[in-house]
Write a protein that holds these residues in place. Structure first.
Motif, short mmCIF file in Angstrom:
data_model
loop_
_atom_site.label_atom_id
_atom_site.label_comp_id
_atom_site.label_asym_id
_atom_site.label_seq_id
_atom_site.Cartn_x
_atom_site.Cartn_y
_atom_site.Cartn_z
N TYR A 18 0.83 -1.22 0.00
CA TYR A 18 0.00 0.00 0.00
C TYR A 18 0.86 1.26 0.00
O TYR A 18 0.53 2.24 -0.67
N GLY A 46 -12.59 9.31 -4.83
CA GLY A 46 -12.52 8.58 -3.57
C GLY A 46 -11.17 8.83 -2.93
O GLY A 46 -10.42 7.91 -2.67
N GLU A 52 -3.12 9.62 -2.37
CA GLU A 52 -2.80 9.91 -3.77
C GLU A 52 -2.55 11.41 -3.98
O GLU A 52 -1.74 11.81 -4.81
N ASP A 69 -14.86 12.94 -2.64
CA ASP A 69 -15.19 11.82 -1.75
C ASP A 69 -16.57 12.14 -1.15
O ASP A 69 -16.83 13.30 -0.81
N GLU A 97 -20.44 9.25 -9.32
CA GLU A 97 -21.70 9.24 -10.07
C GLU A 97 -22.40 10.60 -9.99
O GLU A 97 -23.19 10.96 -10.87
N VAL A 111 -8.42 4.48 -6.19
CA VAL A 111 -7.70 3.46 -5.42
C VAL A 111 -8.60 2.96 -4.29
O VAL A 111 -9.01 3.75 -3.42
C1 SAM Z 1 -10.90 2.51 1.22
S1 SAM Z 1 -11.07 4.24 0.95
C2 SAM Z 1 -9.68 4.55 -0.11
C3 SAM Z 1 -9.21 5.95 0.00
C4 SAM Z 1 -7.92 6.25 -0.78
N1 SAM Z 1 -8.14 6.21 -2.20
C5 SAM Z 1 -6.81 5.33 -0.37
O1 SAM Z 1 -6.34 4.55 -1.19
O2 SAM Z 1 -6.40 5.37 0.78
C6 SAM Z 1 -12.45 4.37 -0.19
C7 SAM Z 1 -12.99 5.79 -0.30
O3 SAM Z 1 -13.91 5.83 -1.39
C8 SAM Z 1 -14.97 6.67 -1.04
N2 SAM Z 1 -16.12 6.31 -1.90
C9 SAM Z 1 -17.04 5.34 -1.70
N3 SAM Z 1 -17.93 5.32 -2.72
C10 SAM Z 1 -17.55 6.29 -3.59
C11 SAM Z 1 -18.07 6.76 -4.84
N4 SAM Z 1 -19.15 6.22 -5.39
N5 SAM Z 1 -17.43 7.79 -5.46
C12 SAM Z 1 -16.32 8.34 -4.91
N6 SAM Z 1 -15.79 7.93 -3.72
C13 SAM Z 1 -16.40 6.92 -3.07
C14 SAM Z 1 -15.17 6.41 0.45
O4 SAM Z 1 -15.87 7.46 1.10
C15 SAM Z 1 -13.73 6.25 0.93
O5 SAM Z 1 -13.19 7.47 1.39
#
Ligand code: SAM
Length: 222
Positions: A18, A46, A52, A69, A97, A111
């Motif tokens: 990671y 997200g 990132e 996010d 979306e 990611v």
């Molecule tokens: C596991 S975290 C990963 C965060 C970061 N990219 C990383 O790698 O550490 C997933 C993130 O995606 C966001 N998320 C969930 N559904 C999403 C969507 N439909 N569009 C954008 N972000 C979303 C969540 O709120 C969360 O902050």
């Protein structure tokens, strides 16, 4: 830069590689035809706590970044982590979306997001929105937990993952671990290819794998 927050430490103990993922994802996009251009617009979909974004700021301070996010808490943590570097980033509390942007980004990073969406049309809607947000020819770096291979050696892979977590000091049954590993909807490579093609991308090129986590480079078709 601030010390890793709870989420960031946990995710490093949970996911092999990671710590290098964000660096690799940004470097890949920076090497693409469109995002290599000075001042390219890049979407971080997200963004979570900002891993990132930290890398993007470091490798490509000229990029025009949009960080989205749906979680206000994640956005606040990311802004705190970036500190003064957060200025100049266009922050937006929304899902992909819900994004109004059409064909305006040279590249995008997603990611560990698709894995949390069910494969009931929700994954396709997410990928379609990402494709639409990109200029034709724009590229997406996608990283997710994938469905396990049907191999007689798979049990060993699962055991190795638990061993990796223990060796990394991850304490079991924390709330964060629950949130990070439960309710995920991993899919196989064939299904991913079908979904990204339906969304408007070409076939995925695999650029990363560590146990079940895989990364892909995708290009929006013309
Ligand atoms: C596991 S975290 C990963 C965060 C970061 N990219 C990383 O790698 O550490 C997933 C993130 O995606 C966001 N998320 C969930 N559904 C999403 C969507 N439909 N569009 C954008 N972000 C979303 C969540 O709120 C969360 O902050």
């Amino acid at each position: 830069m601030a010390a890793p927050l709870g989420y960031d430490l946990t995710v490093q103990q949970l996911i092999p590689g990671y710590a290098s993922l964000a660096r690799l994802a940004v470097a890949l996009l920076a090497a693409s035809q469109r995002a290599s251009l000075p001042g390219a617009s890049v979407l971080v979909a997200g963004c979570g706590t900002g891993a990132e974004l930290v890398e993007a700021r470091s490798q490509r301070p000229d990029w025009q970044l949009r960080a989205i996010d749906p979680s206000a808490e994640m956005l606040a943590e990311a802004q705190q982590r970036l500190g003064p570097a957060s200025e100049g980033i266009n922050w937006q509390q929304t899902t992909v979306e819900g994004l109004e942007a059409q064909s305006c980004f040279a590249g995008a990073l997603s990611v560990l997001v698709l894995q949390s969406l069910p494969d009931d049309g929700t994954k396709l809607a997410f990928l379609t929105a990402l494709a639409r947000s990109l200029e034709p020819g724009g590229q997406l770096v996608l990283v997710d937990l994938m469905a396990p291979d049907r191999s007689p050696l798979q049990a060993q892979v699962e055991a190795a993952w638990l061993g990796f977590q223990r060796a990394s000091g991850l304490t079991a049954d924390t709330e964060e671990l629950e949130a990070l590993t439960h309710g995920l909807h991993p899919i196989g490579r064939a299904r991913l290819t079908a979904l990204v093609n339906a969304a408007g991308f070409g076939d995925p090129a695999r650029i990363f794998q560590a146990l079940g986590y895989e990364g892909f480079l995708l290009q929006r078709l013309g």
